[in-house]
Each structure stands twice: as C-alpha cells, then as structure tokens.
Design a protein around this motif. Structure first.
Motif, PDB file in Angstrom:
ATOM      1  N   GLY A  19       0.683  -1.121  -0.139  1.00 33.76           N
ATOM      2  CA  GLY A  19       0.104  -0.011   0.018  1.00 33.76           C
ATOM      3  C   GLY A  19       0.928   1.314   0.050  1.00 33.76           C
ATOM      4  O   GLY A  19       2.294   1.196  -0.065  1.00 33.76           O
ATOM      5  N   LEU A  20       0.003   2.382   0.137  1.00 30.20           N
ATOM      6  CA  LEU A  20       0.754   3.551   0.031  1.00 30.20           C
ATOM      7  C   LEU A  20       1.229   4.134   1.445  1.00 30.20           C
ATOM      8  O   LEU A  20       0.476   4.107   2.522  1.00 30.20           O
ATOM      9  CB  LEU A  20      -0.155   4.785  -0.671  1.00 30.20           C
ATOM     10  N   VAL A  21       2.613   4.769   1.449  1.00 28.64           N
ATOM     11  CA  VAL A  21       3.212   5.006   2.826  1.00 28.64           C
ATOM     12  C   VAL A  21       3.682   6.358   2.593  1.00 28.64           C
ATOM     13  O   VAL A  21       4.060   6.772   1.568  1.00 28.64           O
ATOM     14  CB  VAL A  21       4.184   4.117   3.231  1.00 28.64           C
ATOM     15  N   SER A  22       3.224   7.384   3.574  1.00 29.39           N
ATOM     16  CA  SER A  22       3.791   8.686   3.628  1.00 29.39           C
ATOM     17  C   SER A  22       4.211   9.236   4.854  1.00 29.39           C
ATOM     18  O   SER A  22       3.862   8.760   5.869  1.00 29.39           O
ATOM     19  CB  SER A  22       2.565   9.492   3.277  1.00 29.39           C
ATOM     20  N   ALA A  23       5.364   9.858   4.822  1.00 32.85           N
ATOM     21  CA  ALA A  23       6.224  10.462   5.827  1.00 32.85           C
ATOM     22  C   ALA A  23       6.352  11.826   5.739  1.00 32.85           C
ATOM     23  O   ALA A  23       6.661  12.418   4.686  1.00 32.85           O
ATOM     24  CB  ALA A  23       7.311   9.632   5.939  1.00 32.85           C
ATOM     25  N   LEU A  24       6.056  12.641   7.043  1.00 34.28           N
ATOM     26  CA  LEU A  24       6.413  13.870   7.034  1.00 34.28           C
ATOM     27  C   LEU A  24       7.189  14.312   8.097  1.00 34.28           C
ATOM     28  O   LEU A  24       6.848  14.121   9.247  1.00 34.28           O
ATOM     29  CB  LEU A  24       4.936  14.697   7.034  1.00 34.28           C
ATOM     30  N   ASP A  25       8.531  14.970   7.796  1.00 36.10           N
ATOM     31  CA  ASP A  25       9.348  15.385   8.614  1.00 36.10           C
ATOM     32  C   ASP A  25       9.101  16.993   8.722  1.00 36.10           C
ATOM     33  O   ASP A  25       9.708  17.599   7.863  1.00 36.10           O
ATOM     34  CB  ASP A  25      10.835  15.158   8.275  1.00 36.10           C
TER      35      ASP A  25
END
Length: 425
Positions: A19-25
C-alpha cells in the motif's frame, strides 16, 4: 497499509505491508515529505519534496498559519511528483522536550505455552505503565524479554514458562507542543496515524544492524534542535534533545558580523567550516551588511574569523550532547560509534570536531537507498523522512501510535454495558 501484520517481537522485522506509505518530517528550517509504495519484500519511493519551513522555532509551532502553508506546499510538491494523493501520514516529533520513560511488566503463565495473545496482553500492560505526569507518550516498544530466569530473550513466542516479563522504553513529550504540531498537519486535511521521535527515525535509515546491536549514538542536527538517540542491542534505549541547532550558528554569524539572516546563512553554507584546519587559510570572504546595499558596503573579513564563530557554537552544542550522554549513563555503555545526520551536520569539519569533543568514532549518516529515491534526496537531511517511511511500511500500528494499544486495553477492561453505552453516546 491495511494488510494485517504478524505481531512484532524484539528486533524482528516483518515484511513490508502493501500500500501507500507517507512520511512527513516537520522541522524548524525545512519540511520533507516522502511518499512510497510498499510491496511484498520491497519499498519504492514514488515522490519526495523538501521545502523551507516557517512558523516553527526549536521544533515548536509558533505560527499555525505559516506552518500550515509550508506543510501544504511541501506535501503538494511530493504528491505531484508521485502522481498520487495522500490522506494518512506518519510524522516526526522533536518538540515538547522529549524524554525517555521506562517500564516493566510481568505475567504469570504457570507453565503454559507463550502465545501471541499472551504477548499482546503483556505489551499492552507495559505500555500502560510507561507514563510520565504532564507528558504524552509518542512511541513505545519492548527492549528485552525475560522468560523465567533467562534474560535477553529475543522471541519468547512458543516457549514454555512459569513467568514472562518485558522491559519497555517509551518517549514522552509535553502535550501542548505535540497537539499544535498535529493540528498544523491536520489543517492540511491530513490524518496523523503515528508519531516517531525524529532521531530514532534517522537511526532506522542510517544505522547498520551491527551498529544497532553493539551500540551507537545518533545525533540529528536540525535547524532548531539537536536530537539524541542511543541504540543498544537493536533498540532505542535513550532519547534527548538539545534546544540548539544550525540556526543558532546562523544567528551568531548575523549578530557578530551585522549581516542579514539570509546573507549569514549563505555565507555559512558557502564558506563556513567547523574547524580551523578546514577554513582555507588566508582566504577573504565578503558579507553583506544590514540596511546597506552594493558590494562596496559589504564587510570583508578573513575566512578564519568566520570559522571561529561557527566553531564556538558547534563546540557548545557537542559539549551539551556529551554532558547529557554522561548524565544518562550511556556515554560509555553505548560504545564509541556516533552517527551525525540532519542538514546542519554537512559543514566541513563537523565530523572531526564531533569526534574530538565526544571522544567517539564519528561518521556522517546517509539514509538507505530505495528504488525511486533521487540522488539529491539521499543526503543526511532526508534521513528522518526515509526512516519514517521505513517505520510506516514495517511496524505494527500499535508501535506507531501508542493510543491504539491503550484504547484496546481500556475497552477490554470495560463491561459490555459500558461499551454499549459509550457507543450509543
């Protein structure tokens, strides 16, 4: 990301969820968004973006409107590159004065076989005990299991025992800064599905397995903070934050040379060095002055003077890191390996200065390479975001979001009538 993952024990790494994985730093000086596609046995980066951050100071939100605008801009750029729209993100946390919290839990089994249900109940109790007054837990994980008298058990599942115990490590922060960070993200119509300590995420993407096992200290040098994560026997065992970073160096240059902040940042990036041996000898640099225009008004000074300004602040930062490591007891226990990450560690001579002050073997940490990750996105300033992406693709939901496990435990302890009433209300 809705595929079920088998219970993770100790440092065992499950396969990537599909699936789609999203990361925000979200940092003081920059915001990084990375979008990936997880498949069986692999993780592919679809899009990434780095944008200048505004509305934050020392990792803490100071202007919701400015922070929201910066996050929107960064996420939109990553979505356009990935040709996908995201709703759920995993975020890094450096605000709220992160501190380590430890707990222990013991369960009596009377000779029974350890099952996944036993481990879930044991871990849920350990997480419930890992708390600190006036703080909120952002992540928690087991560090070691004890089966009867045997310590250091990695995977107790399937063993017979009389008693089983677990030691937990958690990271806690002040709730208000955390809630403001989540609010800024949620105002961009994004759902925060999990939080991870920034330096821990950097360690996931930069450390080798040997470094995690034998011991290593990750020093994530951001714009407003310098985060510390100590790994030992494959786990995070200590977390701390020094409220100084690269922006402190820029501010020192601006004050000492009466230069605008933009000119000070440019001078630091182009000509700065952390040690005198790296400063280019008798070179002369020109620095624009506040309120004045034209090259004739620029201040000309030896490059060595610029180096002395930078070195003094970096020595203070690394000195504070060493003081906190000694106070925690992990200065020696975690070995002599230190890994620098973050945008502020890229000045020439920073590694050598850190090695001298910390008395450790220091290297610059770069994130693991993944298919689709551009070369420009493989630097230390992307380490946290790539670590978040790896965590989002591999870790069970209860490790990403402690509230899930605590909520399930509380619901289990309620009577059926209480649960029914709460659902109706």
């Amino acid at each position: 990301m809705n595929q079920t993952v088998r219970l993770r024990v100790n440092n065992e790494i499950p396969a990537y969820r599909t699936g789609l994985v999203s990361a925000l730093d979200v940092g003081t000086s920059k915001i990084v968004c990375v979008i990936g596609q997880a498949e069986a046995g692999s993780l592919k980066v679809l899009g990434s973006a780095l944008r200048e951050s505004s509305g934050l100071k020392a990792g803490t939100i100071t202007s919701l409107e400015q922070a929201e605008e910066s996050i929107r801009d960064c996420v939109a750029a990553a979505e356009n590159m990935a040709d996908a729209r995201i709703q759920n993100v995993l975020i890094s946390v450096n605000c709220g004065q992160p501190v380590s919290v430890t707990s222990r839990s013991v369960m009596s089994l009377d000779g029974a076989l350890v099952s996944d249900n036993h481990l879930r109940a044991l871990l849920a109790d350990g997480r419930a005990r890992a708390k600190l007054e006036g703080h909120e837990i952002i992540q928690s994980a087991p560090t070691t299991y004890v089966v009867d008298e045997a310590r250091g058990v990695k995977n107790p599942s399937g063993m017979f025992c009389q008693r089983i115990g677990v030691a937990m490590h958690a990271v806690a922060v002040k709730p208000s800064p955390l809630q403001n960070l989540k609010l800024a993200v949620e105002r961009c119509h994004l759902n925060v599905i999990g939080t991870q300590f920034g330096a821990y995420a950097s360690g996931l993407s930069t450390l080798t397995e040997d470094e995690k096992q034998i011991g290593a200290t990750v020093i994530d040098m951001g714009g407003g903070t310098t985060s510390i994560a100590v790994f030992l026997e494959g786990h995070l065992v200590h977390a701390d934050v020094v409220p100084m970073g690269g922006f402190a160096v820029t501010s020192d240059i601006a004050r000492m040379l009466a230069a605008p902040l933009a000119a000070a940042e440019r001078t630091k990036t182009l000509y700065g060095a952390a040690m005198g041996e790296m400063d280019g000898g008798a070179d002369v640099v020109s620095v624009a002055q506040m309120g004045e225009e034209g090259d004739d008004a620029a201040l000309r000074l030896p490059r060595s003077m610029l180096t002395r300004i930078i070195q003094a602040r970096l020595e203070e930062i690394f000195g504070e890191v060493q003081t906190r490591l000694r106070a925690s007891g992990f200065d020696v226990a975690a070995g002599r390996r230190a890994v620098l990450t973050g945008g502020a560690c890229q000045l020439a001579g920073t590694r050598e200065l850190a090695a001298r002050i910390l008395n450790k073997q220091v290297r610059i940490g770069r994130p693991q390479a993944f298919t689709g990750l551009a070369a420009a996105s493989a630097g230390p300033d992307y380490a946290t975001a790539i670590g978040l992406l790896m965590a989002g693709a591999t870790m069970p939901p209860e490790l990403l979001n402690p509230d899930i496990a605590l909520g399930a435990r509380q619901e289990k302890n309620e009577s059926w009538l209480s649960r029914l009433t709460r659902r109706w209300l």
